[in-house]
Design an enzyme around this catalytic site. Structure first.
Site, PDB file in Angstrom:
ATOM      1  N   LYS A  43      52.743 -19.460  30.411  1.00 38.64           N
ATOM      2  CA  LYS A  43      53.035 -18.023  30.536  1.00 38.64           C
ATOM      3  C   LYS A  43      53.910 -17.473  29.422  1.00 38.64           C
ATOM      4  O   LYS A  43      54.564 -16.436  29.583  1.00 38.64           O
ATOM      5  CB  LYS A  43      53.641 -17.669  31.917  1.00 38.64           C
ATOM      6  CG  LYS A  43      52.903 -18.226  33.101  1.00 38.64           C
ATOM      7  CD  LYS A  43      51.404 -18.155  33.001  1.00 38.64           C
ATOM      8  CE  LYS A  43      50.827 -16.768  33.047  1.00 38.64           C
ATOM      9  NZ  LYS A  43      49.351 -16.822  32.770  1.00 38.64           N
ATOM     10  N   HIS A  98      50.589 -27.667  27.065  1.00 38.00           N
ATOM     11  CA  HIS A  98      51.840 -27.239  27.703  1.00 38.00           C
ATOM     12  C   HIS A  98      52.717 -28.464  27.958  1.00 38.00           C
ATOM     13  O   HIS A  98      53.734 -28.360  28.627  1.00 38.00           O
ATOM     14  CB  HIS A  98      51.563 -26.617  29.071  1.00 38.00           C
ATOM     15  CG  HIS A  98      50.834 -25.314  29.069  1.00 38.00           C
ATOM     16  ND1 HIS A  98      51.101 -24.301  28.195  1.00 38.00           N
ATOM     17  CD2 HIS A  98      49.873 -24.837  29.905  1.00 38.00           C
ATOM     18  CE1 HIS A  98      50.311 -23.272  28.478  1.00 38.00           C
ATOM     19  NE2 HIS A  98      49.559 -23.574  29.499  1.00 38.00           N
ATOM     20  N   SER A 128      55.899 -13.748  35.112  1.00 38.38           N
ATOM     21  CA  SER A 128      54.491 -13.901  34.749  1.00 38.38           C
ATOM     22  C   SER A 128      53.873 -15.081  35.516  1.00 38.38           C
ATOM     23  O   SER A 128      52.764 -14.989  36.049  1.00 38.38           O
ATOM     24  CB  SER A 128      54.384 -14.113  33.233  1.00 38.38           C
ATOM     25  OG  SER A 128      53.055 -14.247  32.839  1.00 38.38           O
ATOM     26  N   ARG A 246      47.991  -9.688  31.942  1.00 41.29           N
ATOM     27  CA  ARG A 246      48.501  -8.909  33.087  1.00 41.29           C
ATOM     28  C   ARG A 246      49.120  -7.613  32.573  1.00 41.29           C
ATOM     29  O   ARG A 246      48.533  -6.564  32.628  1.00 41.29           O
ATOM     30  CB  ARG A 246      49.502  -9.770  33.880  1.00 41.29           C
ATOM     31  CG  ARG A 246      49.951  -9.173  35.212  1.00 41.29           C
ATOM     32  CD  ARG A 246      51.002 -10.067  35.865  1.00 41.29           C
ATOM     33  NE  ARG A 246      52.196 -10.189  35.037  1.00 41.29           N
ATOM     34  CZ  ARG A 246      53.308  -9.463  35.187  1.00 41.29           C
ATOM     35  NH1 ARG A 246      53.376  -8.579  36.155  1.00 41.29           N
ATOM     36  NH2 ARG A 246      54.353  -9.637  34.388  1.00 41.29           N
TER      37      ARG A 246
HETATM   38  P1  A3P Z   1      52.522 -11.064  31.547  1.00 41.09           P
HETATM   39  O1  A3P Z   1      52.124 -11.773  32.791  1.00 41.09           O
HETATM   40  O2  A3P Z   1      54.022 -10.856  31.450  1.00 41.09           O
HETATM   41  O3  A3P Z   1      51.775  -9.802  31.318  1.00 41.09           O
HETATM   42  P2  A3P Z   1      49.772 -17.444  28.810  1.00 41.09           P
HETATM   43  O4  A3P Z   1      48.618 -17.142  27.932  1.00 41.09           O
HETATM   44  O5  A3P Z   1      50.706 -18.456  28.251  1.00 41.09           O
HETATM   45  O6  A3P Z   1      49.317 -17.742  30.191  1.00 41.09           O
HETATM   46  O7  A3P Z   1      50.673 -16.122  28.859  1.00 41.09           O
HETATM   47  C1  A3P Z   1      50.248 -14.975  29.545  1.00 41.09           C
HETATM   48  C2  A3P Z   1      51.165 -13.823  29.184  1.00 41.09           C
HETATM   49  O8  A3P Z   1      50.868 -13.371  27.844  1.00 41.09           O
HETATM   50  C3  A3P Z   1      50.929 -12.645  30.122  1.00 41.09           C
HETATM   51  O9  A3P Z   1      52.198 -12.013  30.298  1.00 41.09           O
HETATM   52  C4  A3P Z   1      49.970 -11.802  29.280  1.00 41.09           C
HETATM   53  O10 A3P Z   1      49.887 -10.454  29.658  1.00 41.09           O
HETATM   54  C5  A3P Z   1      50.548 -11.985  27.880  1.00 41.09           C
HETATM   55  N1  A3P Z   1      49.541 -11.658  26.845  1.00 41.09           N
HETATM   56  C6  A3P Z   1      48.274 -12.096  26.727  1.00 41.09           C
HETATM   57  N2  A3P Z   1      47.654 -11.543  25.669  1.00 41.09           N
HETATM   58  C7  A3P Z   1      48.558 -10.716  25.085  1.00 41.09           C
HETATM   59  C8  A3P Z   1      48.506  -9.839  23.959  1.00 41.09           C
HETATM   60  N3  A3P Z   1      47.411  -9.693  23.205  1.00 41.09           N
HETATM   61  N4  A3P Z   1      49.629  -9.141  23.656  1.00 41.09           N
HETATM   62  C9  A3P Z   1      50.738  -9.268  24.410  1.00 41.09           C
HETATM   63  N5  A3P Z   1      50.853 -10.074  25.493  1.00 41.09           N
HETATM   64  C10 A3P Z   1      49.771 -10.794  25.833  1.00 41.09           C
END
Ligand code: A3P
Length: 286
Positions: A43, A98, A128, A246
């Site tokens: 996340k 991870h 998140s 999200r």
């Molecule tokens: P949030 O849940 O705070 O919105 P991972 O890929 O490690 O699972 O992380 C997911 C997080 O990265 C989520 O955060 C998601 O919205 C954010 N995320 C994914 N793509 C993104 C982008 N292009 N720009 C900014 N944040 C992004």
């Protein structure tokens, strides 16, 4: 709720992972000098970084990026399918993990493989993770944020303690082949951070190619399109609430933590992070 828990070497994992694979990765997987590895605690913006790195390799052309199946773009080493792919892949590899450092392949430490370690404000990581994991049947997650909050601080969540993950991987930060990035700097200065990644990967892109990388890795584009692995994940778990995109902002924890939670978190954070220069962590300014 997950049917059962899977613990390996004191760390909680999604229950579809296999202990024998995790052991084999640590003991036998051969990391090569020309490997590029994206490392994150879950996340922290993993899929965003995968998108950016894939687009850098394709000089901004989304058509040249592997989309079906999406996980082949940057296989997730500890997943059963990702490990299989990597064992059979020749040439320079780009993969994602991870894993905490103590479970990473031992051969990594004598290699010249490049690692990009992406970190994020652990408060935002917590929020998140709470919204993500409660939709995912393979990791046991409580319904209430307070309960998840307590588990997170104890390290009893998927991939263990955020603090330990950081401590382990940051021990590599003086290494030439290690690039430390934060979600916050990527959000705030996207272009210059993408240029930094290009330099680290020794990929020279023209300004107009960088424009394309930025366009196709933007939150809006990733949310509206299926370039990211979202669709396949939704199909796989048959849950349309699952998403890797999200909100995509910094500081969302302020909308979810109570004042008491914020204080408890700060106290533990200060104890656990004592000794690090605060400038390593951009969220400490906010
Ligand atoms: P949030 O849940 O705070 O919105 P991972 O890929 O490690 O699972 O992380 C997911 C997080 O990265 C989520 O955060 C998601 O919205 C954010 N995320 C994914 N793509 C993104 C982008 N292009 N720009 C900014 N944040 C992004």
């Amino acid at each position: 709720m997950a049917d059962g828990e899977m613990w390996f070497e004191g760390i909680l994992f999604p229950n579809v992972f296999k202990p024998e694979i995790l052991r084999d990765i640590g003991d036998n997987f051969v990391v090569k000098n020309d490997d590029t590895i994206i490392v994150t605690y879950p996340k922290s913006g993993t899929n965003w970084l995968i998108e950016i790195v894939s687009l850098i390799y394709s000089k901004g052309d989304p058509q040249q990026i592997q989309t079906e199946p999406a996980w082949e773009r940057s296989p997730w080493i500890e997943s059963n399918i990702g490990y299989e792919i990597l064992l059979n892949q020749c040439g320079p590899r780009n993969y994602t993990t991870h894993l905490p450092i103590q479970l990473f392949p031992k051969t990594f430490f004598s290699s010249k493989a490049k690692v990009i370690y992406l970190i994020r404000n652990p408060r935002d990581v917590l929020v998140s993770g709470y919204f993500f994991f409660k939709e995912l049947s393979i990791v046991k997650t409580p319904d209430k944020l307070q309960e998840y909050f307590e588990l997170f601080l104890k390290g009893s969540v998927a991939y263990g303690s955020w603090f330990e993950h950081i401590r382990g991987w940051l021990s590599m930060r003086e290494k030439k082949d290690f690039l430390l990035l934060s979600y916050e700097e990527l959000k705030e200065n996207t272009r210059s951070t993408v240029e930094k990644i290009c330099e680290f990967l020794e990929k020279k892109l023209k300004p107009e190619e960088i424009d394309l990388v930025l366009k196709y890795s933007s939150f809006k584009y990733m949310k509206e399109n299926q370039l990211s692995s979202n669709k396949q994940m939704i199909d796989h778990f048959k849950n349309k609430n699952l998403t890797f995109t999200r909100k995509g902002v910094t500081g969302d924890w302020k909308n979810h933590f109570t004042v008491a939670q914020a204080e408890v978190f700060d106290k533990i954070y200060r104890e656990r992070m004592a000794g690090y220069p605060p400038k390593l962590f951009p969220w400490e300014d906010s």
